[in-house]
Scaffold this active site. Structure first.
Site, PDB file in Angstrom:
ATOM      1  N   HIS B 131       0.864  -1.187   0.000  1.00 45.26           N
ATOM      2  CA  HIS B 131       0.000   0.000   0.000  1.00 45.26           C
ATOM      3  C   HIS B 131       0.903   1.241   0.000  1.00 45.26           C
ATOM      4  O   HIS B 131       2.009   1.194   0.543  1.00 45.26           O
ATOM      5  CB  HIS B 131      -0.827  -0.062   1.282  1.00 45.26           C
ATOM      6  CG  HIS B 131      -1.896   0.975   1.415  1.00 45.26           C
ATOM      7  ND1 HIS B 131      -1.641   2.265   1.809  1.00 45.26           N
ATOM      8  CD2 HIS B 131      -3.228   0.893   1.218  1.00 45.26           C
ATOM      9  CE1 HIS B 131      -2.786   2.942   1.857  1.00 45.26           C
ATOM     10  NE2 HIS B 131      -3.761   2.135   1.496  1.00 45.26           N
ATOM     11  N   ASP B 208       3.031  -4.404   8.046  1.00 46.09           N
ATOM     12  CA  ASP B 208       1.827  -3.594   7.891  1.00 46.09           C
ATOM     13  C   ASP B 208       0.650  -4.548   8.047  1.00 46.09           C
ATOM     14  O   ASP B 208       0.333  -5.322   7.147  1.00 46.09           O
ATOM     15  CB  ASP B 208       1.844  -2.938   6.504  1.00 46.09           C
ATOM     16  CG  ASP B 208       0.503  -2.326   6.120  1.00 46.09           C
ATOM     17  OD1 ASP B 208      -0.459  -2.431   6.900  1.00 46.09           O
ATOM     18  OD2 ASP B 208       0.422  -1.743   5.027  1.00 46.09           O
ATOM     19  N   GLN B 211      -4.429  -5.235   6.862  1.00 46.68           N
ATOM     20  CA  GLN B 211      -5.337  -6.257   6.335  1.00 46.68           C
ATOM     21  C   GLN B 211      -5.100  -7.614   6.996  1.00 46.68           C
ATOM     22  O   GLN B 211      -5.690  -8.619   6.597  1.00 46.68           O
ATOM     23  CB  GLN B 211      -5.187  -6.387   4.814  1.00 46.68           C
ATOM     24  CG  GLN B 211      -5.433  -5.117   4.031  1.00 46.68           C
ATOM     25  CD  GLN B 211      -6.870  -4.628   4.121  1.00 46.68           C
ATOM     26  OE1 GLN B 211      -7.786  -5.390   4.447  1.00 46.68           O
ATOM     27  NE2 GLN B 211      -7.074  -3.361   3.843  1.00 46.68           N
ATOM     28  N   LYS B 234     -10.359  -0.920  10.348  1.00 47.26           N
ATOM     29  CA  LYS B 234     -10.443  -2.051   9.424  1.00 47.26           C
ATOM     30  C   LYS B 234     -10.836  -3.329  10.149  1.00 47.26           C
ATOM     31  O   LYS B 234     -10.961  -4.380   9.546  1.00 47.26           O
ATOM     32  CB  LYS B 234      -9.116  -2.237   8.697  1.00 47.26           C
ATOM     33  CG  LYS B 234      -8.769  -1.018   7.839  1.00 47.26           C
ATOM     34  CD  LYS B 234      -7.857  -1.339   6.716  1.00 47.26           C
ATOM     35  CE  LYS B 234      -7.242  -0.099   6.114  1.00 47.26           C
ATOM     36  NZ  LYS B 234      -7.957   0.339   4.919  1.00 47.26           N
ATOM     37  N   CYS B 372      -4.643   2.547  -3.782  1.00 43.61           N
ATOM     38  CA  CYS B 372      -3.420   3.052  -3.161  1.00 43.61           C
ATOM     39  C   CYS B 372      -2.265   2.109  -3.413  1.00 43.61           C
ATOM     40  O   CYS B 372      -1.418   1.891  -2.527  1.00 43.61           O
ATOM     41  CB  CYS B 372      -3.596   3.265  -1.654  1.00 43.61           C
ATOM     42  SG  CYS B 372      -4.802   4.509  -1.254  1.00 43.61           S
TER      43      CYS B 372
HETATM   44  C1  LIG Z   1      -2.498  -2.840   3.429  1.00 42.16           C
HETATM   45  C2  LIG Z   1      -2.798  -1.477   3.973  1.00 42.16           C
HETATM   46  N1  LIG Z   1      -1.840  -0.769   4.561  1.00 42.16           N
HETATM   47  C3  LIG Z   1      -2.055   0.440   5.078  1.00 42.16           C
HETATM   48  C4  LIG Z   1      -3.284   1.048   5.005  1.00 42.16           C
HETATM   49  C5  LIG Z   1      -3.464   2.414   5.578  1.00 42.16           C
HETATM   50  O1  LIG Z   1      -4.323   2.387   6.667  1.00 42.16           O
HETATM   51  P1  LIG Z   1      -4.825   3.744   7.335  1.00 42.16           P
HETATM   52  O2  LIG Z   1      -5.305   4.606   6.211  1.00 42.16           O
HETATM   53  O3  LIG Z   1      -5.919   3.309   8.250  1.00 42.16           O
HETATM   54  O4  LIG Z   1      -3.681   4.345   8.064  1.00 42.16           O
HETATM   55  C6  LIG Z   1      -4.324   0.354   4.388  1.00 42.16           C
HETATM   56  C7  LIG Z   1      -5.650   0.999   4.247  1.00 42.16           C
HETATM   57  O5  LIG Z   1      -6.170   1.190   3.178  1.00 42.16           O
HETATM   58  C8  LIG Z   1      -4.080  -0.934   3.872  1.00 42.16           C
HETATM   59  O6  LIG Z   1      -5.056  -1.627   3.282  1.00 42.16           O
END
Ligand SMILES: Cc1ncc(COP(=O)(O)O)c(C=O)c1O
Lengths: 148, 414
Positions: B131, B208, B211, B234, B372
Site C-alpha cells: 500500500h 503492515d 489487512q 479495518k 493506493c
Molecule cells: C495494506 C494497507 N496498509 C495500510 C493502510 C493504511 O491504513 P490507514 O489509512 O488506516 O492508516 C491500508 C488501508 O487502506 C491498507 O489496506
C-alpha cells in the site's frame, strides 16, 4: 435502470467504443497531459492551433467510458472553432454536467446533450470534465493538468 | 456451479448482521450490499454504543486528573492496552503504542527508528504489492538518509518471489517492511518466513497489519517481527485509532516521534526527561473514545472468534471466486494460493469506474481504482481494478447480488 440509461446514453457508449480523433497529432502546436490521480484516468490532448483557430484536435490515453467519450465528443465539438468559442463551449459543458442552469437549448448543445445525465452522478463530474480541463489548460499554455 | 461446502454450521451470519445497524439501510432503493471492507469495515452496536457511553458518562482527559472521571477514562483507555496485548500476543503492555492508525505507525518507525539507524549505503526492502502507506514513508527515509529502496518482485498470481527476496538480502539490509495481507490482491504473505530470512541478515522487520488483523489470528511472538501496525477501523472499530506494536528493547532505544504533553516525565527549559514506554510515543491528548471503542471492537471479534470469521470469509472467497469465474469477460487479478477474502477483477471492455457506478445503483458498494497501490497496477499493466472485499457479515446472497450486478454492467455496455 432509468438513471443509468440517462448516464450511459447511446452516444456515450458509441464514443467509448469508437473514440473519434483518437490519435496523436504530429503537427500539434500544443500537447498537454490530463490525469485524475484518484482513478488513474490519463489522457493526452493534442491541439493544432493556428492564430486564433483550433485547426485540429486529437487525443490518446485511457480511462472510463465517461471520460473517454467526453474527450472524443469534445474533439469533434471544438475542431475548427476559435479559442474564444472553445472557452464558451467549456462553460456550456461545465454547466451541463454540474447541473447548473444554463441558457443553451438542447438543439444548440447537439452531441454534448448526451452528457446531461452526468449531473445526477456527482462522483462522475470529474470524469466528464477531465478532457475539457486539459484542453483549456493547453490553450492557457500549461503542460500537465490534474483534477482531484 | 461447482458444489462447494456449505457455510460453517455454527456461524449465524444473520445474528451477526443484526449487530450492525447500517446493514439494514438501503441505497438507491436497494438493500445495501457492502463489499468495500478492505477500505473500512462497518461498526457493530457494541462499538457505536461504547463511543456514546464514553461521551455521555465517562468523558475526561486521561493520565491527567485525580478526579473521578479522569480515573474512569484512564482505566478504560489503559485496559485496551491489555486487550491489544492479548489479541496479538505481545509480551507486555509497554509494547503497545496507540496511534492514529496504520499509516502513523509506519511513519513513526520510519522516523524514530529509521533516522537513527539508517545511513547512506544501507538498504530498505519492501514488496511490489505494498500500500502507498508502506512505500512512501520508506522513500522519504531513503531520501533523508541516502539509503536505497529495494523491491521484492511478485509473480503473476500475486505471490512474493522469495527466491528474489533472498537475493536482495545482504549485510546492507537494515529493514524489511511488508504487508501481512494485500489490500489490492488479497495475498497473505508468509510473514514468519520473511522475518526469519531478514533476521539472518540482521535486519529488522515491520509488518503492515492493516489487512492482517481483520482476517487472521495475530501472534507477534510467533512471527517474531519487530514492529506490527494496524488500524482499528479495518477491524470493526472507529476511524482515528490504531496500534503500533514494537519490541520493547527497540522502542526503548528509539527517540520520541513527537514532542508534547504526556510523553514527558519532567520539562524544564534546560532539560526534558521523556516518559517511560509506551507513553514516550503518545504525545498530546489521544483519541480516547477511539481507543476505548477499538477495545470494544477487538472484544466483539473475540466473542465471535477470529478463526470462525476466517472460515466464513474463506467460504465466501471460494464461492465468489467460483461465481465470478463463470463470467466470460471477467478476469480475477490476484490468485495466490493463500488469500484473504479480497477479489480484484477487471472486465474486458468496461472500465472499473463504470462498473462501480452501475453497481452502486444496485446498492452494491465495491472499491474501484488503484487501491493506493499504483506500482502494483503498473506491474499488471492495468489502470485500475474493481475490488470486492468481504467481512464477517457478508453472505452468499450478497455474492449473488454482485454477480447479478455485473450482469447489469454487461447489459448496459453490450
Ligand atoms: C495494506 C494497507 N496498509 C495500510 C493502510 C493504511 O491504513 P490507514 O489509512 O488506516 O492508516 C491500508 C488501508 O487502506 C491498507 O489496506
Amino acid at each position: 435502470m432509468s438513471d443509468l440509461r440517462e448516464l450511459y446514453q447511446q452516444v456515450i457508449l458509441d464514443h467509448n467504443k469508437n473514440p473519434r480523433n483518437f490519435r496523436e497529432l504530429p503537427e500539434a502546436t500544443k500537447k498537454v497531459e490530463g490525469y485524475n490521480p484518484l482513478c488513474g484516468d490519463h489522457y493526452t490532448i493534442y491541439l493544432d492551433v493556428d492564430g486564433d483557430t483550433i485547426r485540429d484536435v486529437g487525443f490518446t490515453g485511457s480511462g472510463c467510458a465517461i471520460s473517454k467519450s467526453s474527450a472524443s465528443v469534445m474533439t469533434q465539438t471544438i475542431k475548427g472553432k476559435s479559442k474564444e468559442e472553445a472557452e464558451r463551449l467549456f462553460n456550456v459543458f461545465h454547466k451541463l454536467v454540474t447541473g447548473e442552469p444554463g441558457d443553451t437549448s438542447t438543439a444548440e448543445l447537439g452531441r454534448l446533450a448526451a452528457f446531461s445525465g452526468v449531473s445526477e452522478f456527482p462522483a462522475r463530474v470529474k470524469c466528464a470534465t477531465l478532457a475539457w480541463h486539459t484542453m483549456r489548460g493547453a490553450l492557457e499554455g500549461k503542460e500537465v493538468i490534474s483534477t482531484e | 456451479m461447482t458444489a462447494l461446502a456449505p457455510s460453517p454450521v455454527m456461524y449465524d451470519v444473520e445474528r451477526i448482521r443484526r449487530d450492525f445497524p447500517i446493514l439494514s439501510r438501503s441505497v438507491h432503493g436497494k438493500p445495501l450490499v457492502y463489499l468495500d471492507n478492505a477500505a473500512t469495515t462497518q461498526k457493530p452496536n457494541a462499538v457505536i454504543d461504547r463511543i456514546v457511553r464514553y461521551y455521555r458518562e465517562e468523558n475526561a482527559n486521561v493520565h491527567r486528573g485525580v478526579h473521578y472521571l479522569s480515573e474512569i477514562a484512564t482505566n478504560a483507555y489503559e485496559s485496551v492496552r491489555t486487550t491489544v496485548k492479548k489479541t496479538i500476543n505481545a509480551r507486555s503492555e509497554k509494547e503497545i503504542v496507540f496511534t492514529g492508525g496504520t499509516t502513523e505507525g509506519i511513519n513513526l518507525v520510519a522516523y524514530a527508528w529509521g533516522r537513527k539507524n539508517v545511513a547512506a549505503g544501507d538498504e530498505i526492502i519492501i514488496s511490489a504489492i505494498e500500500h502507498h502507506s508502506d512505500i512512501v514513508p520508506w522513500q522519504m527515509l531513503c531520501q533523508a538518509t541516502g539509503a536505497t529502496l529495494r523491491i521484492i518482485p511478485v509473480s503473476d498470481a500475486g505471490e512474493l518471489l522469495l527466491d528474489e527476496y533472498a537475493k536482495l538480502l545482504s549485510s546492507r539490509t537494515k529493514l524489511v517492511a511488508v504487508g501481512h495481507a494485500s489490500n489490492a490482491l488479497g495475498t497473505i504473505n508468509p510473514v514468519k518466513q520473511i522475518t526469519e530470512m531478514a533476521r539472518a541478515h540482521g535486519a529488522i522487520v515491520v509488518i503492515d497489519g492493516a489487512q492482517g488483523i481483520p482476517h487472521l489470528r495475530i501472534d507477534v511472538q510467533d512471527i517474531d517481527c519487530d514492529f506490527y501496525t494496524f488500524s482499528a477501523h479495518k477491524v470493526y472499530g472507529p476511524t482515528g485509532s490504531g496500534v503500533l506494536y514494537g519490541k520493547e528493547a527497540l522502542l526503548e532505544a528509539m527517540p520520541p516521534y513527537e514532542g508534547g504533553g504526556d510523553m514527558i516525565l519532567s520539562v524544564s527549559f534546560e532539560k526534558t526527561t521523556y516518559n517511560a514506554l509506551p507513553y514516550k510515543f503518545e504525545a498530546g491528548t489521544p483519541d480516547i473514545a477511539g481507543v476505548i471503542a477499538m477495545g470494544a471492537a477487538l472484544d466483539y471479534v473475540a466473542s465471535i472468534g477470529v478463526e470462525n470469521i476466517a472460515a466464513h470469509e474463506h467460504d465466501l472467497l471460494l464461492y465468489a471466486t467460483a461465481r465470478l469465474q463463470e463470467i466470460d469477460r471477467l478476469r480475477i487479478i490476484g490468485t495466490a494460493a493463500h488469500k484473504a477474502a479480497v477479489i480484484s477483477f477487471v472486465l474486458e471492455g468496461v472500465h472499473p469506474h463504470d462498473i462501480g457506478t452501475i453497481l452502486d445503483q444496485e446498492g452494491i458498494a465495491i472499491r474501484t481504482g488503484h487501491h493506493c497501490a499504483q506500482p502494483l497496477m503498473l506491474r499488471y499493466n492495468i489502470p485500475a481494478t474493481g475490488r470486492a472485499s468481504f467481512a464477517m457479515y457478508n453472505t452468499r446472497e450478497e455474492v449473488d447480488a454482485l454477480v447479478a450486478g455485473i450482469g447489469k454492467v454487461l447489459e448496459v455496455f453490450g
